[in-house]
Design a protein around this motif. Structure first.
Motif, PDB file in Angstrom:
ATOM      1  N   VAL A  68       0.855  -1.186   0.000  1.00 49.65           N
ATOM      2  CA  VAL A  68       0.000   0.000   0.000  1.00 49.65           C
ATOM      3  C   VAL A  68       0.894   1.239   0.000  1.00 49.65           C
ATOM      4  O   VAL A  68       1.597   1.514   0.969  1.00 49.65           O
ATOM      5  N   LEU A  69       0.852   1.995  -1.116  1.00 47.39           N
ATOM      6  CA  LEU A  69       1.704   3.174  -1.255  1.00 47.39           C
ATOM      7  C   LEU A  69       1.133   4.393  -0.557  1.00 47.39           C
ATOM      8  O   LEU A  69       1.823   5.089   0.180  1.00 47.39           O
ATOM      9  N   LYS A  70      -0.136   4.680  -0.815  1.00 50.53           N
ATOM     10  CA  LYS A  70      -0.733   5.892  -0.259  1.00 50.53           C
ATOM     11  C   LYS A  70      -2.248   5.816  -0.301  1.00 50.53           C
ATOM     12  O   LYS A  70      -2.832   5.013  -1.028  1.00 50.53           O
ATOM     13  N   GLU A  71      -2.869   6.679   0.499  1.00 51.76           N
ATOM     14  CA  GLU A  71      -4.324   6.791   0.500  1.00 51.76           C
ATOM     15  C   GLU A  71      -4.735   7.870  -0.493  1.00 51.76           C
ATOM     16  O   GLU A  71      -4.162   8.954  -0.520  1.00 51.76           O
ATOM     17  N   VAL A  72      -5.715   7.566  -1.334  1.00 51.34           N
ATOM     18  CA  VAL A  72      -6.197   8.510  -2.335  1.00 51.34           C
ATOM     19  C   VAL A  72      -7.724   8.501  -2.293  1.00 51.34           C
ATOM     20  O   VAL A  72      -8.333   7.888  -1.406  1.00 51.34           O
ATOM     21  N   THR A  73      -8.351   9.201  -3.222  1.00 48.31           N
ATOM     22  CA  THR A  73      -9.803   9.158  -3.344  1.00 48.31           C
ATOM     23  C   THR A  73     -10.180   8.694  -4.738  1.00 48.31           C
ATOM     24  O   THR A  73      -9.471   8.965  -5.717  1.00 48.31           O
ATOM     25  N   ASP A  74     -11.273   7.989  -4.813  1.00 50.36           N
ATOM     26  CA  ASP A  74     -11.793   7.482  -6.075  1.00 50.36           C
ATOM     27  C   ASP A  74     -13.247   7.923  -6.180  1.00 50.36           C
ATOM     28  O   ASP A  74     -14.119   7.333  -5.545  1.00 50.36           O
ATOM     29  N   ASP A  75     -13.478   8.988  -6.954  1.00 48.93           N
ATOM     30  CA  ASP A  75     -14.811   9.564  -7.092  1.00 48.93           C
ATOM     31  C   ASP A  75     -15.405   9.887  -5.721  1.00 48.93           C
ATOM     32  O   ASP A  75     -16.573   9.623  -5.440  1.00 48.93           O
ATOM     33  N   GLY A  76     -14.561  10.445  -4.856  1.00 46.07           N
ATOM     34  CA  GLY A  76     -15.003  10.848  -3.524  1.00 46.07           C
ATOM     35  C   GLY A  76     -14.943   9.775  -2.469  1.00 46.07           C
ATOM     36  O   GLY A  76     -15.165  10.053  -1.280  1.00 46.07           O
ATOM     37  N   GLN A  77     -14.623   8.543  -2.862  1.00 53.39           N
ATOM     38  CA  GLN A  77     -14.557   7.436  -1.915  1.00 53.39           C
ATOM     39  C   GLN A  77     -13.116   7.176  -1.478  1.00 53.39           C
ATOM     40  O   GLN A  77     -12.174   7.385  -2.252  1.00 53.39           O
ATOM     41  N   LYS A  78     -12.977   6.727  -0.232  1.00 51.14           N
ATOM     42  CA  LYS A  78     -11.650   6.387   0.298  1.00 51.14           C
ATOM     43  C   LYS A  78     -11.071   5.228  -0.499  1.00 51.14           C
ATOM     44  O   LYS A  78     -11.714   4.201  -0.705  1.00 51.14           O
ATOM     45  N   SER A  79      -9.827   5.410  -0.948  1.00 48.08           N
ATOM     46  CA  SER A  79      -9.193   4.412  -1.795  1.00 48.08           C
ATOM     47  C   SER A  79      -7.709   4.336  -1.466  1.00 48.08           C
ATOM     48  O   SER A  79      -7.136   5.269  -0.879  1.00 48.08           O
ATOM     49  N   PHE A  80      -7.075   3.231  -1.849  1.00 48.24           N
ATOM     50  CA  PHE A  80      -5.648   3.036  -1.603  1.00 48.24           C
ATOM     51  C   PHE A  80      -4.967   2.622  -2.902  1.00 48.24           C
ATOM     52  O   PHE A  80      -5.488   1.799  -3.653  1.00 48.24           O
ATOM     53  N   MET A  81      -3.784   3.196  -3.134  1.00 50.09           N
ATOM     54  CA  MET A  81      -2.983   2.808  -4.282  1.00 50.09           C
ATOM     55  C   MET A  81      -2.026   1.694  -3.878  1.00 50.09           C
ATOM     56  O   MET A  81      -1.288   1.817  -2.901  1.00 50.09           O
ATOM     57  N   ILE A  82      -2.066   0.600  -4.626  1.00 48.15           N
ATOM     58  CA  ILE A  82      -1.245  -0.576  -4.330  1.00 48.15           C
ATOM     59  C   ILE A  82      -0.209  -0.744  -5.426  1.00 48.15           C
ATOM     60  O   ILE A  82      -0.534  -0.690  -6.619  1.00 48.15           O
ATOM     61  N   GLN A  83       1.039  -0.951  -5.022  1.00 50.07           N
ATOM     62  CA  GLN A  83       2.109  -1.191  -5.981  1.00 50.07           C
ATOM     63  C   GLN A  83       2.485  -2.670  -5.990  1.00 50.07           C
ATOM     64  O   GLN A  83       2.593  -3.302  -4.932  1.00 50.07           O
ATOM     65  N   ARG A  84       2.683  -3.217  -7.185  1.00 52.00           N
ATOM     66  CA  ARG A  84       3.173  -4.587  -7.339  1.00 52.00           C
ATOM     67  C   ARG A  84       4.667  -4.563  -7.655  1.00 52.00           C
ATOM     68  O   ARG A  84       5.106  -3.823  -8.537  1.00 52.00           O
ATOM     69  N   LEU A  85       5.413  -5.371  -6.927  1.00 55.82           N
ATOM     70  CA  LEU A  85       6.841  -5.547  -7.187  1.00 55.82           C
ATOM     71  C   LEU A  85       7.098  -7.020  -7.474  1.00 55.82           C
ATOM     72  O   LEU A  85       6.630  -7.891  -6.733  1.00 55.82           O
ATOM     73  N   LEU A  86       7.858  -7.296  -8.535  1.00 57.64           N
ATOM     74  CA  LEU A  86       8.077  -8.667  -8.987  1.00 57.64           C
ATOM     75  C   LEU A  86       9.515  -9.086  -8.772  1.00 57.64           C
ATOM     76  O   LEU A  86      10.441  -8.296  -8.982  1.00 57.64           O
ATOM     77  N   ASN A  87       9.706 -10.355  -8.361  1.00 59.17           N
ATOM     78  CA  ASN A  87      11.032 -10.915  -8.150  1.00 59.17           C
ATOM     79  C   ASN A  87      11.032 -12.348  -8.665  1.00 59.17           C
ATOM     80  O   ASN A  87       9.985 -12.867  -9.079  1.00 59.17           O
ATOM     81  N   ASN A  88      12.186 -12.995  -8.612  1.00 60.22           N
ATOM     82  CA  ASN A  88      12.223 -14.391  -9.045  1.00 60.22           C
ATOM     83  C   ASN A  88      11.611 -15.303  -7.970  1.00 60.22           C
ATOM     84  O   ASN A  88      11.170 -14.839  -6.913  1.00 60.22           O
ATOM     85  N   GLU A  89      11.586 -16.581  -8.235  1.00 60.29           N
ATOM     86  CA  GLU A  89      10.887 -17.535  -7.364  1.00 60.29           C
ATOM     87  C   GLU A  89      11.406 -17.510  -5.934  1.00 60.29           C
ATOM     88  O   GLU A  89      10.634 -17.677  -4.971  1.00 60.29           O
ATOM     89  N   THR A  90      12.685 -17.301  -5.749  1.00 58.01           N
ATOM     90  CA  THR A  90      13.283 -17.325  -4.411  1.00 58.01           C
ATOM     91  C   THR A  90      13.547 -15.929  -3.853  1.00 58.01           C
ATOM     92  O   THR A  90      14.134 -15.794  -2.779  1.00 58.01           O
ATOM     93  N   ALA A  91      13.155 -14.901  -4.601  1.00 59.64           N
ATOM     94  CA  ALA A  91      13.342 -13.498  -4.199  1.00 59.64           C
ATOM     95  C   ALA A  91      14.810 -13.162  -3.965  1.00 59.64           C
ATOM     96  O   ALA A  91      15.149 -12.356  -3.095  1.00 59.64           O
ATOM     97  N   THR A  92      15.689 -13.762  -4.759  1.00 57.67           N
ATOM     98  CA  THR A  92      17.119 -13.484  -4.639  1.00 57.67           C
ATOM     99  C   THR A  92      17.570 -12.406  -5.622  1.00 57.67           C
ATOM    100  O   THR A  92      18.726 -11.989  -5.592  1.00 57.67           O
ATOM    101  N   GLY A  93      16.671 -11.974  -6.489  1.00 53.98           N
ATOM    102  CA  GLY A  93      17.009 -10.933  -7.445  1.00 53.98           C
ATOM    103  C   GLY A  93      16.531  -9.574  -6.962  1.00 53.98           C
ATOM    104  O   GLY A  93      16.245  -9.365  -5.775  1.00 53.98           O
ATOM    105  N   SER A  94      16.439  -8.649  -7.883  1.00 55.00           N
ATOM    106  CA  SER A  94      15.956  -7.309  -7.568  1.00 55.00           C
ATOM    107  C   SER A  94      14.437  -7.263  -7.700  1.00 55.00           C
ATOM    108  O   SER A  94      13.853  -7.910  -8.578  1.00 55.00           O
ATOM    109  N   TRP A  95      13.800  -6.462  -6.838  1.00 58.91           N
ATOM    110  CA  TRP A  95      12.363  -6.248  -6.941  1.00 58.91           C
ATOM    111  C   TRP A  95      12.104  -5.209  -8.033  1.00 58.91           C
ATOM    112  O   TRP A  95      12.616  -4.104  -7.970  1.00 58.91           O
ATOM    113  N   VAL A  96      11.298  -5.606  -9.004  1.00 57.57           N
ATOM    114  CA  VAL A  96      11.043  -4.769 -10.179  1.00 57.57           C
ATOM    115  C   VAL A  96       9.589  -4.311 -10.163  1.00 57.57           C
ATOM    116  O   VAL A  96       8.668  -5.107  -9.920  1.00 57.57           O
ATOM    117  N   ASN A  97       9.389  -3.028 -10.441  1.00 53.88           N
ATOM    118  CA  ASN A  97       8.030  -2.484 -10.474  1.00 53.88           C
ATOM    119  C   ASN A  97       7.183  -3.194 -11.525  1.00 53.88           C
ATOM    120  O   ASN A  97       7.589  -3.347 -12.675  1.00 53.88           O
TER     121      ASN A  97
END
Length: 246
Positions: A68-97
């Motif tokens: 959860v990055l930040k709280e925002v509004t969506d047409d006046g309603q409380k909303s949250f922006m979620i970021q996805r970060l991707l890594n390899n199966e064991t998470a030994t690489g870099s996290w990529v947006n």
């Protein structure tokens, strides 16, 4: 005298009936999508892809972290922006947006908005058997620009989401209490195909939400098979389950 007594009894009975109210013990849906800035859930993700012009099936394995990055509004309603970060199966690489999406909280529903496509993931009341048109705001054939489906993916906006199960569950070795299963669609035809199969389809979508955590499991399969002059698959599949959260 008897007539007056009868009318008095009837009036009292009617009055008592009109003052009885049915009370339903219904949990708030926000208990199953707990959001605050900084909260994150990490999932194992298995992605089914079809390579070599759809003739080969491969499973690509990742870890994906939703934060959860930040709280925002969506047409006046409380909303949250979620970021996805991707890594390899064991998470030994870099996290990529891997992009962002919104989760909007309403009094009686939870909406997830990805690439301007809005889905009602949860709807009140939380009760087994209750159903709603979760994809009702999607356009006709939302995957048309990505896949040239012949048999599937057209009427997704008519899918009936429903609560099918509730209780404690163990998923991939993790135990959870109070889990609601949301069956979004379950249509399978001729899968897996055999040597004589001319066409086959799979449109399956299931999500599970644990109280106090959020989404803990998702199975989303959207693909078709056609034999034709050369057999091939088209589409994709995603299976993911929670491995950690803060």
């Amino acid at each position: 005298m008897f007539k007056h007594l009868y009318l008095l009894f009837l009036t009292a009975a009617l009055f008592s009936c009109t003052n009885k109210k049915e009370t339903l013990d219904v949990e708030p849906i926000n208990d199953y999508v707990t959001l605050q800035v900084g909260k994150s859930i990490t999932y194992r993700l298995d992605s089914t892809v079809f390579t070599f012009n759809g003739t080969r099936i491969e499973t690509h394995k990742y870890q994906v972290r939703h934060t959860v990055l930040k709280e925002v509004t969506d047409d006046g309603q409380k909303s949250f922006m979620i970021q996805r970060l991707l890594n390899n199966e064991t998470a030994t690489g870099s996290w990529v947006n891997n992009g962002t999406y919104l989760v909007t909280l309403h009094e009686n529903k939870i909406e997830v908005i990805t690439d301007n496509l809005r889905v009602i993931a949860l709807q009140s009341p939380l009760r087994k058997g209750f159903s709603w048109k979760g994809n009702g705001q999607l356009p006709f054939a939302p995957y048309k620009q990505l896949f040239d489906f012949s048999l599937i993916g057209y009427d997704m906006n008519s899918w009936n989401f429903s609560y099918t199960d509730f209780g404690d569950e163990t998923i991939e070795g993790q135990s959870y209490k109070s889990v609601w299963t949301v069956a979004q669609n379950n249509e399978v035809l001729n899968m897996p195909p055999t040597a004589n199969t001319e066409f086959a389809t799979k449109e399956v979508s299931i999500e599970k939400y644990a109280k106090g955590i959020g989404l803990v499991y998702k199975d989303y399969q959207m693909y078709e098979y056609q034999k034709g002059t050369s057999a091939f698959y088209m589409g994709f599949g995603i299976t993911m389950w929670m491995i950690s959260h803060n």
